[in-house]
Write a protein that holds these residues in place. Structure first.
Motif, PDB file in Angstrom:
ATOM      1  N   ASP A 180     -65.819 -20.825 -12.809  1.00 42.94           N
ATOM      2  CA  ASP A 180     -66.286 -21.409 -11.557  1.00 42.94           C
ATOM      3  C   ASP A 180     -66.232 -20.368 -10.446  1.00 42.94           C
ATOM      4  N   ASP A 181     -67.128 -20.485  -9.428  1.00 45.33           N
ATOM      5  CA  ASP A 181     -67.113 -19.531  -8.304  1.00 45.33           C
ATOM      6  C   ASP A 181     -66.641 -20.160  -7.011  1.00 45.33           C
ATOM      7  N   GLU A 182     -66.219 -21.436  -7.068  1.00 52.02           N
ATOM      8  CA  GLU A 182     -65.666 -22.044  -5.851  1.00 52.02           C
ATOM      9  C   GLU A 182     -64.319 -21.402  -5.520  1.00 52.02           C
ATOM     10  N   PRO A 183     -63.943 -21.381  -4.227  1.00 49.92           N
ATOM     11  CA  PRO A 183     -62.686 -20.732  -3.840  1.00 49.92           C
ATOM     12  C   PRO A 183     -61.468 -21.364  -4.525  1.00 49.92           C
ATOM     13  N   ARG A 184     -60.506 -20.528  -4.857  1.00 50.04           N
ATOM     14  CA  ARG A 184     -59.221 -20.999  -5.381  1.00 50.04           C
ATOM     15  C   ARG A 184     -58.174 -20.764  -4.296  1.00 50.04           C
ATOM     16  N   VAL A 185     -57.439 -21.802  -3.989  1.00 55.91           N
ATOM     17  CA  VAL A 185     -56.468 -21.738  -2.896  1.00 55.91           C
ATOM     18  C   VAL A 185     -55.062 -21.705  -3.468  1.00 55.91           C
ATOM     19  N   SER A 186     -54.230 -20.812  -2.919  1.00 53.64           N
ATOM     20  CA  SER A 186     -52.832 -20.730  -3.342  1.00 53.64           C
ATOM     21  C   SER A 186     -51.944 -20.588  -2.111  1.00 53.64           C
ATOM     22  N   ILE A 187     -50.676 -20.819  -2.325  1.00 56.91           N
ATOM     23  CA  ILE A 187     -49.733 -20.749  -1.196  1.00 56.91           C
ATOM     24  C   ILE A 187     -48.545 -19.871  -1.579  1.00 56.91           C
ATOM     25  N   ALA A 188     -48.045 -19.145  -0.606  1.00 57.37           N
ATOM     26  CA  ALA A 188     -46.877 -18.284  -0.817  1.00 57.37           C
ATOM     27  C   ALA A 188     -45.978 -18.353   0.430  1.00 57.37           C
ATOM     28  N   VAL A 189     -44.735 -18.017   0.241  1.00 52.23           N
ATOM     29  CA  VAL A 189     -43.777 -17.977   1.351  1.00 52.23           C
ATOM     30  C   VAL A 189     -43.658 -16.538   1.829  1.00 52.23           C
ATOM     31  N   ILE A 190     -43.932 -16.321   3.100  1.00 47.11           N
ATOM     32  CA  ILE A 190     -43.807 -14.983   3.681  1.00 47.11           C
ATOM     33  C   ILE A 190     -42.409 -14.788   4.272  1.00 47.11           C
ATOM     34  N   ASP A 191     -41.899 -15.829   4.944  1.00 43.66           N
ATOM     35  CA  ASP A 191     -40.541 -15.798   5.509  1.00 43.66           C
ATOM     36  C   ASP A 191     -39.906 -17.136   5.200  1.00 43.66           C
ATOM     37  N   ALA A 192     -38.910 -17.131   4.303  1.00 42.48           N
ATOM     38  CA  ALA A 192     -38.346 -18.385   3.804  1.00 42.48           C
ATOM     39  C   ALA A 192     -37.247 -18.950   4.699  1.00 42.48           C
ATOM     40  N   ILE A 193     -36.794 -18.206   5.700  1.00 41.08           N
ATOM     41  CA  ILE A 193     -35.651 -18.654   6.520  1.00 41.08           C
ATOM     42  C   ILE A 193     -36.093 -18.869   7.959  1.00 41.08           C
ATOM     43  N   ALA A 194     -35.793 -20.036   8.468  1.00 35.96           N
ATOM     44  CA  ALA A 194     -35.992 -20.319   9.893  1.00 35.96           C
ATOM     45  C   ALA A 194     -34.639 -20.676  10.507  1.00 35.96           C
ATOM     46  N   ALA A 195     -34.482 -20.452  11.798  1.00 35.99           N
ATOM     47  CA  ALA A 195     -33.198 -20.735  12.438  1.00 35.99           C
ATOM     48  C   ALA A 195     -33.428 -21.342  13.823  1.00 35.99           C
ATOM     49  N   GLU A 196     -32.520 -22.219  14.219  1.00 32.06           N
ATOM     50  CA  GLU A 196     -32.552 -22.768  15.575  1.00 32.06           C
ATOM     51  C   GLU A 196     -32.295 -21.648  16.570  1.00 32.06           C
ATOM     52  N   PRO A 197     -32.820 -21.733  17.748  1.00 31.39           N
ATOM     53  CA  PRO A 197     -33.294 -22.929  18.439  1.00 31.39           C
ATOM     54  C   PRO A 197     -34.767 -23.255  18.204  1.00 31.39           C
ATOM     55  N   GLY A 198     -35.560 -22.484  17.456  1.00 34.54           N
ATOM     56  CA  GLY A 198     -36.944 -22.881  17.182  1.00 34.54           C
ATOM     57  C   GLY A 198     -37.896 -21.717  17.178  1.00 34.54           C
ATOM     58  N   THR A 199     -38.286 -21.252  18.351  1.00 35.46           N
ATOM     59  CA  THR A 199     -39.310 -20.209  18.419  1.00 35.46           C
ATOM     60  C   THR A 199     -38.756 -18.828  18.139  1.00 35.46           C
ATOM     61  N   ALA A 200     -37.461 -18.667  18.201  1.00 31.77           N
ATOM     62  CA  ALA A 200     -36.874 -17.345  18.014  1.00 31.77           C
ATOM     63  C   ALA A 200     -36.963 -16.873  16.566  1.00 31.77           C
ATOM     64  N   ASP A 201     -36.775 -17.779  15.625  1.00 35.58           N
ATOM     65  CA  ASP A 201     -36.777 -17.388  14.218  1.00 35.58           C
ATOM     66  C   ASP A 201     -37.518 -18.462  13.424  1.00 35.58           C
ATOM     67  N   THR A 202     -38.772 -18.190  13.089  1.00 34.35           N
ATOM     68  CA  THR A 202     -39.586 -19.172  12.364  1.00 34.35           C
ATOM     69  C   THR A 202     -39.753 -18.758  10.907  1.00 34.35           C
ATOM     70  N   ALA A 203     -39.951 -19.738  10.043  1.00 33.17           N
ATOM     71  CA  ALA A 203     -40.338 -19.490   8.650  1.00 33.17           C
ATOM     72  C   ALA A 203     -41.867 -19.450   8.587  1.00 33.17           C
ATOM     73  N   LEU A 204     -42.385 -18.893   7.480  1.00 33.56           N
ATOM     74  CA  LEU A 204     -43.835 -18.700   7.426  1.00 33.56           C
ATOM     75  C   LEU A 204     -44.373 -18.959   6.013  1.00 33.56           C
ATOM     76  N   PHE A 205     -45.334 -19.885   5.919  1.00 34.91           N
ATOM     77  CA  PHE A 205     -46.139 -20.064   4.687  1.00 34.91           C
ATOM     78  C   PHE A 205     -47.463 -19.347   4.868  1.00 34.91           C
ATOM     79  N   ARG A 206     -48.037 -18.868   3.763  1.00 40.77           N
ATOM     80  CA  ARG A 206     -49.374 -18.278   3.838  1.00 40.77           C
ATOM     81  C   ARG A 206     -50.254 -18.933   2.764  1.00 40.77           C
ATOM     82  N   VAL A 207     -51.361 -19.508   3.213  1.00 39.26           N
ATOM     83  CA  VAL A 207     -52.338 -20.099   2.297  1.00 39.26           C
ATOM     84  C   VAL A 207     -53.491 -19.114   2.142  1.00 39.26           C
TER      85      VAL A 207
END
Length: 211
Positions: A180-207
């Motif tokens: 098939d030539d339709e797009p294949r979508v996958s997901i990976a974790v770029i940064d698995a750790i997030a920490a409070e208070p919120g914006t200072a340390d975020t986790a990141l998924f990449r699709v």
């Protein structure tokens, strides 16, 4: 005098009639009886002609008293392989090669069926396949149909069917895979750790997508 009892070949149908008598000429010690096959364009196993001598008041029957010849069939034997087993949308084709042995005198129409996970809507119908006179093989091209449906790879299985004009050898089937030539979508974790208070340390998924 002789009989043909026990023969699997039929006189005047599978070979030219040889009658039931033969004469050894004066001064000779033998006579030859030729068995000439008749071309019948039928697929059949090898057949036999069994000639058995019958006693007479003018001679005695010695040993051996019977002999057998075999008539081999010459009808074509078909096989199929793939020279290109990988096809893909939108325009990468796959290829089946159908080959025959035996006589090449006539055109030969190939009887076949297709199966597999791909349906006729996933590829162009192969249509009538004929091996031309003088050729030992023919190529059948499988062309995928480009659709907008995301689906896994699918297969097309091409299977030869026997007819009265040829027999089927090995391999009798071959497979092409359509990617098939339709797009294949996958997901990976770029940064698995997030920490409070919120914006200072975020986790990141990449699709991501391919295709």
């Amino acid at each position: 005098t002789f009989s043909l009892t026990g023969s699997t070949a039929a006189s005047a149908f599978d070979y030219l009639s040889i009658g039931q008598n033969a004469t050894i000429p004066a001064g000779e010690s033998f006579v030859d009886i030729a068995v000439t096959p008749i071309e019948d364009n039928k697929v059949e196993p090898s057949e036999t002609v069994v000639l058995t001598l019958i006693g007479s008041s003018t001679y005695l029957v010695g040993s051996p008293s019977s002999a057998t010849v075999t008539i081999a069939d010459d009808e074509p034997v078909l096989t199929v392989v793939t020279s290109d087993p990988q096809a893909a949308e939108p325009g990468d084709t796959g290829t089946f090669i159908i080959s025959r042995t035996g006589s090449l005198i006539n055109n030969l129409t190939v009887n076949y069926s297709t199966s597999g996970t791909a349906t006729p809507g996933d590829y162009s119908v192969l249509g009538a396949i004929v091996i031309p006179a003088g050729q030992a093989s023919v190529t059948a091209t499988l062309t995928p149909s480009d659709d907008d449906t995301a689906e896994p790879d699918e297969i097309v299985v091409f299977t030869l069917n026997q007819t009265s004009f040829y027999s089927v050898g090995t391999p009798n089937s071959a497979t092409v895979t359509i990617a098939d030539d339709e797009p294949r979508v996958s997901i990976a974790v770029i940064d698995a750790i997030a920490a409070e208070p919120g914006t200072a340390d975020t986790a990141l998924f990449r699709v991501s997508r391919t295709g």
